[in-house]
Write an enzyme that holds these catalytic residues in place. Structure first.
Site, PDB file in Angstrom:
ATOM      1  CE  LYS A  43      -1.851   2.694   2.974  1.00 24.38           C
ATOM      2  NZ  LYS A  43      -1.868   3.918   2.169  1.00 24.38           N
TER       3      LYS A  43
ATOM      4  N   GLY B  19       2.576   3.694  13.746  1.00 23.41           N
ATOM      5  CA  GLY B  19       3.332   2.467  14.039  1.00 23.41           C
ATOM      6  C   GLY B  19       2.920   1.841  15.363  1.00 23.41           C
TER       7      GLY B  19
ATOM      8  CD  GLU C  33      13.195   0.587   9.456  1.00 21.82           C
ATOM      9  OE1 GLU C  33      13.620   1.512  10.179  1.00 21.82           O
ATOM     10  OE2 GLU C  33      13.837  -0.446   9.229  1.00 21.82           O
TER      11      GLU C  33
ATOM     12  CB  CYS D 277      12.951   8.666   8.716  1.00 24.30           C
ATOM     13  SG  CYS D 277      13.802   7.633   7.525  1.00 24.30           S
TER      14      CYS D 277
ATOM     15  CD  GLU E  60       9.984  12.539  12.049  1.00 21.02           C
ATOM     16  OE1 GLU E  60       8.842  12.108  12.290  1.00 21.02           O
ATOM     17  OE2 GLU E  60      10.840  11.881  11.428  1.00 21.02           O
TER      18      GLU E  60
HETATM   19  P1  NAD Z   1       1.990   7.986   8.272  1.00 18.28           P
HETATM   20  O1  NAD Z   1       2.244   7.145   9.475  1.00 18.28           O
HETATM   21  O2  NAD Z   1       0.924   8.984   8.329  1.00 18.28           O
HETATM   22  O3  NAD Z   1       1.623   7.058   7.028  1.00 18.28           O
HETATM   23  C1  NAD Z   1       2.482   6.013   6.594  1.00 18.28           C
HETATM   24  C2  NAD Z   1       1.656   4.987   5.852  1.00 18.28           C
HETATM   25  O4  NAD Z   1       0.773   4.355   6.769  1.00 18.28           O
HETATM   26  C3  NAD Z   1       0.774   5.556   4.735  1.00 18.28           C
HETATM   27  O5  NAD Z   1       0.751   4.654   3.661  1.00 18.28           O
HETATM   28  C4  NAD Z   1      -0.575   5.627   5.413  1.00 18.28           C
HETATM   29  O6  NAD Z   1      -1.647   5.553   4.496  1.00 18.28           O
HETATM   30  C5  NAD Z   1      -0.550   4.393   6.297  1.00 18.28           C
HETATM   31  N1  NAD Z   1      -1.486   4.428   7.411  1.00 18.28           N
HETATM   32  C6  NAD Z   1      -2.025   5.507   8.028  1.00 18.28           C
HETATM   33  N2  NAD Z   1      -2.851   5.127   9.006  1.00 18.28           N
HETATM   34  C7  NAD Z   1      -2.824   3.778   9.037  1.00 18.28           C
HETATM   35  C8  NAD Z   1      -3.459   2.798   9.859  1.00 18.28           C
HETATM   36  N3  NAD Z   1      -4.292   3.135  10.830  1.00 18.28           N
HETATM   37  N4  NAD Z   1      -3.185   1.499   9.633  1.00 18.28           N
HETATM   38  C9  NAD Z   1      -2.325   1.131   8.661  1.00 18.28           C
HETATM   39  N5  NAD Z   1      -1.715   2.013   7.841  1.00 18.28           N
HETATM   40  C10 NAD Z   1      -1.947   3.324   8.028  1.00 18.28           C
HETATM   41  O7  NAD Z   1       3.396   8.601   7.907  1.00 18.28           O
HETATM   42  P2  NAD Z   1       3.750   9.624   6.732  1.00 18.28           P
HETATM   43  O8  NAD Z   1       3.281  10.962   7.159  1.00 18.28           O
HETATM   44  O9  NAD Z   1       3.296   9.071   5.405  1.00 18.28           O
HETATM   45  O10 NAD Z   1       5.347   9.550   6.733  1.00 18.28           O
HETATM   46  C11 NAD Z   1       6.129  10.353   7.533  1.00 18.28           C
HETATM   47  C12 NAD Z   1       6.673   9.565   8.715  1.00 18.28           C
HETATM   48  O11 NAD Z   1       7.366   8.400   8.276  1.00 18.28           O
HETATM   49  C13 NAD Z   1       7.706  10.357   9.506  1.00 18.28           C
HETATM   50  O12 NAD Z   1       7.458  10.232  10.878  1.00 18.28           O
HETATM   51  C14 NAD Z   1       9.022   9.679   9.150  1.00 18.28           C
HETATM   52  O13 NAD Z   1      10.031   9.815  10.104  1.00 18.28           O
HETATM   53  C15 NAD Z   1       8.599   8.277   8.969  1.00 18.28           C
HETATM   54  N6  NAD Z   1       9.583   7.555   8.163  1.00 18.28           N
HETATM   55  C16 NAD Z   1      10.406   6.648   8.770  1.00 18.28           C
HETATM   56  C17 NAD Z   1      11.366   5.980   8.010  1.00 18.28           C
HETATM   57  C18 NAD Z   1      12.302   4.982   8.633  1.00 18.28           C
HETATM   58  O14 NAD Z   1      12.869   4.211   7.898  1.00 18.28           O
HETATM   59  N7  NAD Z   1      12.469   4.956   9.945  1.00 18.28           N
HETATM   60  C19 NAD Z   1      11.483   6.252   6.660  1.00 18.28           C
HETATM   61  C20 NAD Z   1      10.637   7.180   6.093  1.00 18.28           C
HETATM   62  C21 NAD Z   1       9.682   7.831   6.856  1.00 18.28           C
END
Ligand code: NAD
Length: 455
Positions: free
Chosen positions: A153, A211, A228, A262, A358
């Site tokens: 997804k 997460g 992650e 990130c 962050e």
């Molecule tokens: P987000 O958590 O809002 O969304 C990430 C993904 O999860 C999207 O595809 C979203 O549709 C999905 N999602 C949202 N709610 C969900 C739920 N209830 N159940 C299952 N899936 C769901 O994050 P974002 O705003 O897209 O990304 C930014 C964040 O990602 C930042 O905090 C960043 O640090 C983190 N990030 C971490 C890494 C790493 O490797 N540690 C890498 C890239 C980004």
């Protein structure tokens, strides 16, 4: 239901993408489960060959994929080209894994004892919007290599390159339903990966809050997960370092991908005796960052991904309840597009929001430190632990501080974080488990022990 995608640099609509509902998600998972049995039964060399073919097809479409990412996510063309190449490289690296998924032979009395690494079945990969291509590849390539089917997804706002990769997999000859991209909402498709009993593992990259929800949901089925999550990484500059080199490298360690990384080194800690020298060289470097049309090859930083993200970033600097002192700023284009200039702030204390939350945008906070012990303590004073950098010419100090900082990916006199051949992941609230590196396929398998009596 469908989503209209907007080009972040122009605010023009690009296209509309349908969003899968629950029924479509369940159907895709069922089809993936059926396809997985045949995929796992393929000879390891044939699975490897198909992954290499997939890598070659991606290689033939690097420019198309990169252009798609520039339009959809506002990534610079240089970055987007690297990101598409990363998918190719990760596929190529893990194409060797099917033939090297070794078990062990363990000495026991009365027979032969061997272990097998069995695939988990269907793996759900949930991708954020900041690096749509690489993060997808880090999940799907090792999972496929280990004999799993993958349902993926993409983030709601950046699905285009993932959809294209799904098409390229079929073009490369991967059997249908072995790798399925399902665009949709996190609360629908993503959550279904967590609740569906036919998904053996969820590999999630995104915010710490989501997460945590995934970890809670996975508990119901003791579902395997990799997380992650966020970061607030420190770039520690000691006075004995090459200060000019450290200052020249610091902007792109945080402003790359407009800070939506990130691993962004969004806190800079400078030894007090070198603070003024560092700040003056850093100012010159920040003012030199080229923020412009991301499709131009000279551009170093593009816009933020959405208006919402730009508003969120702005709130850390301009509308904050607490006053934030801006030290200096780079430039950003006027007019259409979700631009925000590279911004350097000086927090009044380590309790300031901009120092410990962050931002996920082009904002970096700088504070001085007195000695090595204080630098380590300040770097560790965060819930996160993803990456970080240490600038020093003292080898002993480089090793001591690397061991002292609680983070999964550190670099000395460099800002590199991710190489596909080395493990990547976070300490503390930055995540659980590791991606990439030689062991990644193992995390998409279960170890099975078999004893065969010889007596
Ligand atoms: P987000 O958590 O809002 O969304 C990430 C993904 O999860 C999207 O595809 C979203 O549709 C999905 N999602 C949202 N709610 C969900 C739920 N209830 N159940 C299952 N899936 C769901 O994050 P974002 O705003 O897209 O990304 C930014 C964040 O990602 C930042 O905090 C960043 O640090 C983190 N990030 C971490 C890494 C790493 O490797 N540690 C890498 C890239 C980004």
């Amino acid at each position: 239901m469908s989503t209209t995608l907007i080009n972040p640099a122009t605010e023009e609509a690009i296209t509309t993408v349908p969003q899968a509902d629950l029924e479509q998600t369940d159907a895709a998972i069922a089809a993936a489960a059926a396809a997985q049995e045949k995929w796992a039964a393929l000879a390891p060399a044939d699975r490897g060959r198909l992954l290499r073919r997939f890598a070659e097809v991606v290689d033939g479409h690097i420019d198309d994929l990169a252009r798609l990412e520039v339009a959809n996510a506002g990534h610079t063309i240089g970055n987007a080209t690297w990101e598409a190449g990363n998918v190719r490289d990760v596929l190529m690296y893990y194409s060797a894994a099917p033939e090297r998924l070794f078990g062990r032979q363990i000495p026991v009395a009365g027979g032969l004892d061997v272990t097998f690494k069995e695939p988990l079945g269907v793996v759900g990969v949930i991708v954020p919007w900041n690096f749509p291509m690489p993060i997808a590849g880090w999940g799907f390539a090792p999972a496929l290599a280990a004999g799993n089917a993958v349902v993926l997804k993409p983030a709601e706002v950046t699905p285009l390159t993932a959809i294209r990769l799904g098409e390229l997999a079929l073009e490369a000859g991967l059997p249908e339903h072995v790798f399925t991209v399902i665009p949709g909402k996190g609360s629908v498709v993503g959550e279904r990966f967590v609740t569906h009993p036919g998904v053996g593992k969820v590999c999630f990259t995104g915010s710490t809050a989501v997460g945590q929800g995934i970890m809670r949901g996975a508990a119901d089925q003791i579902k395997r997960i990799t997380l992650e999550l966020g970061g607030k990484s420190a770039n520690i500059v000691f006075a004995d370092a090459d200060i000019e080199a450290a200052a020249a490298a610091a902007p792109m360690a945080v402003f790359d991908n407009a800070g939506q990384d990130c691993c962004a080194r969004s806190r800079i800690l400078v030894e007090a005796s070198a603070y003024d020298r560092f700040m003056s060289a850093f100012e010159e470097a920040v003012k030199g960052v080229v923020v412009a049309d991301p499709s131009e090859s000279a551009t170093q930083m593009g816009p933020l991904v959405t208006k919402g993200q730009r508003d969120s970033v702005r709130s850390f600097v301009e509308d904050a309840d607490e006053e934030v002192d801006v030290a200096f700023r780079g430039s950003a284009p006027d007019g259409a597009g979700w631009w925000y200039p590279p911004t350097v702030v000086m927090p009044r204390s380590t309790r300031d929001r901009v120092w410990h939350e962050e931002v996920f945008g082009p904002v970096v906070a700088v504070l001085p430190f007195a000695d090595e012990a204080e630098a380590i303590a300040m770097a560790n004073d965060t819930i996160y632990g993803l990456s970080g950098s240490i600038y020093t010419r003292d080898v002993g100090r480089a090793i001591r501080v690397s061991r002292g900082v609680q983070a999964g990916n550190l670099s000395v006199n460099s800002h590199s974080s991710v190489r596909y051949s080395t493990p990547f992941g976070g300490f503390k609230a930055s995540g659980l488990g590791r991606e990439l590196g030689p062991d990644a396929p193992d995390s998409f398998t279960e170890v099975k022990n078999v004893f065969i009596a010889t007596d």
